[in-house]
Design an enzyme around this catalytic site. Structure first.
Site, PDB file in Angstrom:
ATOM      1  N   HIS A 133    -133.679  12.415 -10.306  1.00 28.81           N
ATOM      2  CA  HIS A 133    -132.573  12.637 -11.234  1.00 28.81           C
ATOM      3  C   HIS A 133    -131.505  11.573 -10.994  1.00 28.81           C
ATOM      4  O   HIS A 133    -131.205  11.230  -9.847  1.00 28.81           O
ATOM      5  CB  HIS A 133    -131.978  14.036 -11.038  1.00 28.81           C
ATOM      6  CG  HIS A 133    -130.983  14.426 -12.096  1.00 28.81           C
ATOM      7  ND1 HIS A 133    -129.667  14.027 -12.046  1.00 28.81           N
ATOM      8  CD2 HIS A 133    -131.120  15.149 -13.233  1.00 28.81           C
ATOM      9  CE1 HIS A 133    -129.033  14.509 -13.105  1.00 28.81           C
ATOM     10  NE2 HIS A 133    -129.890  15.191 -13.842  1.00 28.81           N
ATOM     11  N   GLU A 135    -128.317  11.485 -11.110  1.00 28.79           N
ATOM     12  CA  GLU A 135    -127.188  11.861 -10.248  1.00 28.79           C
ATOM     13  C   GLU A 135    -127.581  11.809  -8.776  1.00 28.79           C
ATOM     14  O   GLU A 135    -126.820  11.328  -7.928  1.00 28.79           O
ATOM     15  CB  GLU A 135    -126.697  13.269 -10.614  1.00 28.79           C
ATOM     16  CG  GLU A 135    -125.464  13.681  -9.823  1.00 28.79           C
ATOM     17  CD  GLU A 135    -125.055  15.121 -10.062  1.00 28.79           C
ATOM     18  OE1 GLU A 135    -124.530  15.744  -9.112  1.00 28.79           O
ATOM     19  OE2 GLU A 135    -125.253  15.631 -11.183  1.00 28.79           O
ATOM     20  N   CYS A 203    -121.137  22.245 -10.642  1.00 27.52           N
ATOM     21  CA  CYS A 203    -120.131  22.011 -11.669  1.00 27.52           C
ATOM     22  C   CYS A 203    -119.684  23.323 -12.324  1.00 27.52           C
ATOM     23  O   CYS A 203    -120.504  24.204 -12.582  1.00 27.52           O
ATOM     24  CB  CYS A 203    -120.744  21.063 -12.700  1.00 27.52           C
ATOM     25  SG  CYS A 203    -120.048  21.115 -14.326  1.00 27.52           S
ATOM     26  N   SER A 232    -130.960  18.345 -16.946  1.00 26.81           N
ATOM     27  CA  SER A 232    -131.203  19.300 -15.868  1.00 26.81           C
ATOM     28  C   SER A 232    -130.534  20.637 -16.129  1.00 26.81           C
ATOM     29  O   SER A 232    -131.149  21.698 -15.989  1.00 26.81           O
ATOM     30  CB  SER A 232    -130.704  18.715 -14.540  1.00 26.81           C
ATOM     31  OG  SER A 232    -130.915  19.615 -13.481  1.00 26.81           O
TER      32      SER A 232
END
Length: 327
Positions: A133, A135, A203, A232
C-alpha cells in the site's frame, strides 16, 4: 427480480458520515488549484486519491498521472498524493529539478513524524499495515532499517526485533479499527513492553465510517459501498459490514456496476462510501435504487465531521518560476 420484498418494505439506510474526508478534500483541491494557478500540465505521482472518478476528472482538467517521479519532465510541477511518499522520492524530485506540491494527508504526515522520532530513539517500529500500500511504502521509507511491517495478526509470529524492551507499534491510517487492534493484541502478547503511539493512528474518518456501518449492518440485507477496489478504507467497509451482520455487501465505483439480481429478496439496503469518494457517485446509486422502488431513504448519523486542513503551503508560491530557476 425474483422474490423481491414488497414496495412498502423497501428502504435505504444512508450512512453519515460517508465520502470525502478532510485529507482527500485537501489533496483534490490542491491539484485543482495548481491547475488553476499554473496551468496544465500538472503532474501527479500515483493516484492523488484512490478513486477512478476523481482521477479521470482531474485528467480531463489537465493533470497527468505517473507512477514514478522520473517520468516527470525536468522543470515541471509534480504533486505528491494524499498517501505520502518516502524521503527518497523528495530527493528524486530535487534531482530531477522539479517543483513539488506535497498533498500528503496531515494525519499520514503525523505517522511519518512518529516513525522518524522513534527511529531516532533507537526503537524497533512495528508498522501494522498492508504490504505494497502506498501509505505503508512511504512510512517505511522514513526509517527502513528500523521499521518492520506486520501484515495482520497471523504475521506477528514472523516479527524479529533487536531489543524487546524498545519496541513501538504504528499503523497505516486506513485500516479497520478491529483488525488493527487484533494485531496489536497479538503483538502485546509477544512483546509485553510494547509501546503504543502517543495518539491513535487510525484516521478519524476511517473510524467514523466504520462505526456507522457497524450500526446499520445488522438491519441490512444488502450493503453497497461506493469506492474503488484499490481504496483500502473502502474495502474495509465491505468487510466490516459483513462482519457486523449485513447479509451481503458489494463494492462498486459507479451505479452502472450495480446488479438488479442483488435486490432479490432485499428489503433494506445500506449505503455508504469510502473516504475518497465524491458525493455525486452516492447520489447516482440513490437514483438507481429509487428507480427500483427504494425511495424511502433514512439517514443514520453517528458523528459530525467539521475538520478542515489548510492547503499545501507550496500553493502560495510561484512554482513555475521556481522550477524554471532549477534548470
Amino acid at each position: 427480480m425474483g422474490a423481491m420484498s414488497t414496495t412498502a418494505q423497501r428502504r435505504v439506510l444512508l450512512a453519515a458520515p460517508r465520502g470525502y474526508c478532510a485529507g482527500v478534500d485537501r489533496a483534490v483541491i490542491a491539484v485543482e488549484k495548481a491547475l488553476e494557478q499554473y496551468g496544465a500540465p500538472i503532474y501527479v505521482r500515483k493516484e492523488i486519491v484512490h478513486n477512478k472518478y476523481v482521477v479521470r476528472t482531474l485528467e480531463k482538467q489537465g493533470a497527468i498521472f505517473v507512477d514514478e517521479t522520473e517520468e516527470v519532465p525536468e522543470g515541471s510541477i509534480v504533486v505528491f498524493s494524499a498517501h505520502g511518499v518516502a524521503p527518497a522520492v523528495h530527493d528524486e524530485a530535487q534531482a530531477g529539478k522539479l517543483a513539488t506540491i506535497d498533498a500528503t494527508c496531515p494525519l499520514v504526515t503525523k505517522v511519518h513524524k512518529e516513525a522518524v522520532r522513534f527511529a531516532e530513539e533507537d526503537y524497533d517500529i512495528l508498522l501494522v499495515g498492508h504490504e505494497g500500500h502506498e501509505e505503508v511504502v512511504g512510512t517505511m521509507g522514513e526509517a527502513p532499517d528500523r521499521i518492520h511491517l506486520v501484515d495482520g495478526a497471523e504475521d506477528v509470529a514472523n516479527v524479529k526485533v533487536r531489543d524487546e524492551s524498545k519496541v513501538v507499534w504504528l499503523s497505516q491510517t486506513t485500516l479497520s479499527v478491529d483488525e488493527t487492534m487484533a494485531t496489536v493484541g497479538e503483538l502485546k502478547k509477544r512483546f509485553p513492553l510494547l509501546v503504543s503511539p502517543p495518539s491513535d493512528d487510525i484516521c478519524y474518518a476511517t473510524q467514523n465510517r466504520q462505526v456507522v456501518v457497524k450500526q446499520i449492518a445488522p438491519e441490512t440485507d444488502l450493503l453497497i459501498v461506493v469506492g474503488s477496489k484499490n481504496s483500502s478504507n473502502s474495502v474495509r467497509l465491505v468487510e466490516v459490514g459483513l462482519e457486523y451482520g449485513a447479509k451481503a455487501a458489494h463494492l462498486v465505483d459507479f451505479a452502472e456496476e450495480l446488479d438488479e439480481a442483488w435486490l432479490d429478496g432485499v428489503g433494506t439496503v445500506g449505503l455508504t462510501s469510502g473516504a475518497s469518494v465524491p458525493e455525486i457517485l452516492v447520489q447516482g446509486v440513490l437514483e438507481w435504487l429509487a428507480a427500483r422502488g427504494f425511495e424511502d431513504v433514512q439517514v443514520v448519523k453517528t458523528a459530525e465531521e467539521t475538520l478542515q486542513f489548510s492547503l499545501p503551503k507550496e500553493l502560495r508560491r510561484d512554482l513555475r518560476a521556481e522550477a524554471a530557476g532549477k534548470l
